[in-house]
Design a protein around this motif. Structure first.
Motif, short mmCIF file in Angstrom:
data_model
loop_
_atom_site.label_atom_id
_atom_site.label_comp_id
_atom_site.label_asym_id
_atom_site.label_seq_id
_atom_site.Cartn_x
_atom_site.Cartn_y
_atom_site.Cartn_z
N GLY A 64 43.25 33.42 44.48
CA GLY A 64 42.53 33.19 45.72
C GLY A 64 42.19 31.72 45.84
O GLY A 64 41.99 31.04 44.83
N GLN A 65 42.17 31.22 47.05
CA GLN A 65 41.83 29.81 47.22
C GLN A 65 41.15 29.61 48.56
O GLN A 65 41.40 30.33 49.52
CB GLN A 65 43.06 28.92 47.07
CG GLN A 65 44.18 29.16 48.05
CD GLN A 65 44.01 28.45 49.39
OE1 GLN A 65 43.35 27.42 49.46
NE2 GLN A 65 44.54 29.01 50.44
N ALA A 66 40.27 28.63 48.59
CA ALA A 66 39.62 28.20 49.82
C ALA A 66 39.92 26.73 50.01
O ALA A 66 39.79 25.94 49.06
CB ALA A 66 38.12 28.43 49.76
N ASP A 77 42.63 32.23 51.45
CA ASP A 77 43.81 33.06 51.27
C ASP A 77 43.74 33.67 49.87
O ASP A 77 43.07 33.14 48.98
CB ASP A 77 45.06 32.18 51.42
CG ASP A 77 46.30 33.00 51.76
OD1 ASP A 77 46.22 34.24 51.82
OD2 ASP A 77 47.35 32.38 51.98
N LEU A 139 40.14 24.82 46.44
CA LEU A 139 39.40 25.30 45.27
C LEU A 139 39.86 26.73 45.03
O LEU A 139 39.82 27.55 45.95
CB LEU A 139 37.91 25.25 45.54
CG LEU A 139 36.96 25.77 44.47
CD1 LEU A 139 37.02 24.88 43.25
CD2 LEU A 139 35.55 25.83 45.01
N GLY A 140 40.35 27.03 43.83
CA GLY A 140 40.95 28.35 43.66
C GLY A 140 40.79 28.93 42.29
O GLY A 140 40.27 28.31 41.36
N LEU B 70 34.71 32.38 46.18
CA LEU B 70 35.93 32.92 46.78
C LEU B 70 36.53 33.91 45.81
O LEU B 70 36.55 33.68 44.60
CB LEU B 70 36.92 31.80 47.06
CG LEU B 70 38.27 32.26 47.57
CD1 LEU B 70 38.19 32.55 49.05
CD2 LEU B 70 39.34 31.25 47.27
N SER B 71 37.05 35.01 46.35
CA SER B 71 37.67 36.05 45.53
C SER B 71 39.19 36.04 45.71
O SER B 71 39.70 35.54 46.71
CB SER B 71 37.11 37.41 45.95
OG SER B 71 37.92 38.46 45.47
N THR B 72 39.89 36.61 44.73
CA THR B 72 41.33 36.79 44.91
C THR B 72 41.64 37.78 46.02
O THR B 72 42.79 37.93 46.42
CB THR B 72 41.98 37.26 43.60
OG1 THR B 72 41.28 38.39 43.09
CG2 THR B 72 41.97 36.16 42.56
N SER B 73 40.64 38.45 46.56
CA SER B 73 40.84 39.27 47.75
C SER B 73 40.73 38.44 49.02
O SER B 73 40.84 38.98 50.11
CB SER B 73 39.81 40.40 47.79
OG SER B 73 38.52 39.87 48.05
N ALA B 74 40.47 37.13 48.85
CA ALA B 74 40.30 36.17 49.95
C ALA B 74 38.97 36.32 50.67
O ALA B 74 38.74 35.67 51.69
CB ALA B 74 41.44 36.23 50.97
N VAL B 76 34.89 35.66 50.95
CA VAL B 76 34.03 34.55 50.56
C VAL B 76 32.58 35.01 50.54
O VAL B 76 32.21 35.99 51.18
CB VAL B 76 34.18 33.34 51.51
CG1 VAL B 76 35.57 32.77 51.45
CG2 VAL B 76 33.84 33.74 52.94
N TRP B 129 34.22 30.44 36.77
CA TRP B 129 35.31 31.36 37.03
C TRP B 129 35.03 32.65 36.28
O TRP B 129 34.62 32.62 35.12
CB TRP B 129 36.65 30.78 36.55
CG TRP B 129 36.93 29.43 37.11
CD1 TRP B 129 37.28 29.14 38.40
CD2 TRP B 129 36.84 28.16 36.44
NE1 TRP B 129 37.43 27.78 38.56
CE2 TRP B 129 37.17 27.17 37.37
CE3 TRP B 129 36.52 27.79 35.13
CZ2 TRP B 129 37.19 25.81 37.04
CZ3 TRP B 129 36.54 26.45 34.81
CH2 TRP B 129 36.87 25.47 35.76
N ALA B 137 39.34 38.20 40.53
CA ALA B 137 38.79 36.99 39.95
C ALA B 137 38.03 36.23 41.02
O ALA B 137 38.36 36.29 42.21
CB ALA B 137 39.90 36.12 39.38
N THR B 139 36.17 32.36 41.96
CA THR B 139 35.82 30.98 41.65
C THR B 139 34.55 30.66 42.42
O THR B 139 34.41 31.03 43.59
CB THR B 139 36.95 30.00 42.02
OG1 THR B 139 36.52 28.67 41.73
CG2 THR B 139 37.35 30.08 43.48
#
Lengths: 172, 175
Positions: A64-66, A77, A139-140, B70-74, B76, B129, B137, B139
């Protein structure tokens, strides 16, 4: 305790930076420093994969990243079932441009790379120039859902990488 | 100028559920960096947080913190507190904290500038993290302050449940 150089590549080979054999057993943390990477095609994704047991793992990643851009836009995403950890976005507008002067850099931190109990986490900050010339910071986070010890890694793109440097540092 | 391991600033496992650096000599360091790796927790959705020692005593009031995640599911998330008992390195929302499955863990890099200033409140900021109870996951960009002008001479890493394993290093930026 100090950062030490584990391995280094000063240019890609066959369009990617591949470290198929790394000895990481003495490090609690690994840092991947990526600088000056240029790409063949506008809107290229940059992706990270790991090796376990000498084999590149190409499944069971989440990321995931912002992102924020110099145009004051934002983007988020992610993917929970992917063949790699993206260090950019899935959206080409939020990926790396191929014009002269455009490029990609990142610092990726991987905790406990040789644990055989934990999934592997990779937190990152990447900075690059997008196809429209805007600067993007992402940032991810990514994980490899695999408890095997990492003994290699690869930085590749959805188009061939044409230049750049990748340094692998270990925190003993 | 370089980062160096602070004397006594390395623990390879928690004791009684915490990483306790009760006595650190930080004089001469312009900043310290706290690096955690492979921290595992007892209870699903555990908060991980830090406190500082001043004058040999653990300070448990006068903190503020914030985070953007932010999650790996996108998805926030943002969270904060203006009156806290420590600096949270995640959220107050258990869904945005660390999971307790065998493969789930927490890590971070936190920088604290001017740790021994006797004029300034102490700031801490960095990235954390973790793998959350959902398996995604996260961040998290985190920042906090201790509203105390005393010189820091120790720190402790705690969880809302006991910390089970992991490593914590404290580095100092020496002139």
């Amino acid at each position: 305790v100090a950062w030490t150089l584990v391995d280094s590549l000063s240019s890609p080979t066959a369009g990617a930076f591949t470290f198929p054999s790394l000895t990481l057993s003495s490090y609690s943390t690994v840092q991947i420093v990526i600088t000056g990477v240029t790409v063949t095609t506008d809107g290229t994704d940059i992706a990270l994969t790991f090796y376990v047991g000498g084999v590149e793992i190409t499944a069971t990643y989440r990321w995931g990243q912002a992102s924020g851009s110099s145009a004051a836009a934002t983007n988020a995403d992610g993917d929970v079932s992917d063949p790699s950890i993206l260090l950019t976005s899935n959206d080409p507008n939020w990926d790396v441009g191929n014009a002269s002067g455009e490029g990609f850099g990142a610092i990726v931190t991987v905790d406990e790379p040789t644990s055989t109990a934990l999934y592997k986490k990779a937190g990152y900050v990447s900075v690059f120039t997008g196809p429209t010339g805007t600067m993007i910071e992402a940032l991810g986070i990514g994980i490899m859902e695999n408890t095997g010890a990492i003994n290699g890694l690869k930085v590749a793109g959805t188009s061939s990488l044409t230049a750049g440097k990748v340094r692998i540092l270990g925190w003993a | 100028m370089a980062w160096e391991l602070v004397s006594g600033g390395s623990l390879n496992s928690p004791t009684a559920g915490v990483f306790d650096f009760a006595s650190l000599t930080l004089t001469g360091y312009e900043a310290i960096q706290i690096r955690m790796s492979g921290v595992t927790v007892t209870t699903d959705g555990t908060d991980v947080f830090i406190r500082f020692y001043v004058g040999g005593s653990e300070i448990s009031t006068g903190y503020r913190w914030l985070q953007g995640a932010l999650s790996t599911s996108a998805a926030v998330n943002t969270d904060s507190s203006a009156s806290a008992t420590g600096i949270l390195l995640n959220s107050n929302d258990a869904a945005w904290d660390t999971g307790n499955a065998a493969t789930e863990s927490f890590g971070c890099t936190i920088t604290v500038p001017n740790p021994v200033s006797t004029a300034l409140h102490k700031r801490a900021f960095g990235e954390a993290w973790m793998i959350a109870p959902s398996g995604n996951a996260l961040t998290q960009h985190v920042a906090g302050i201790m509203e105390n002008t005393g010189a820091i001479n120790g720190l402790i890493v705690r969880g809302s449940s006991n910390l089970v394993a992991g490593k914590v290093r404290v580095l100092g930026l020496a002139p």
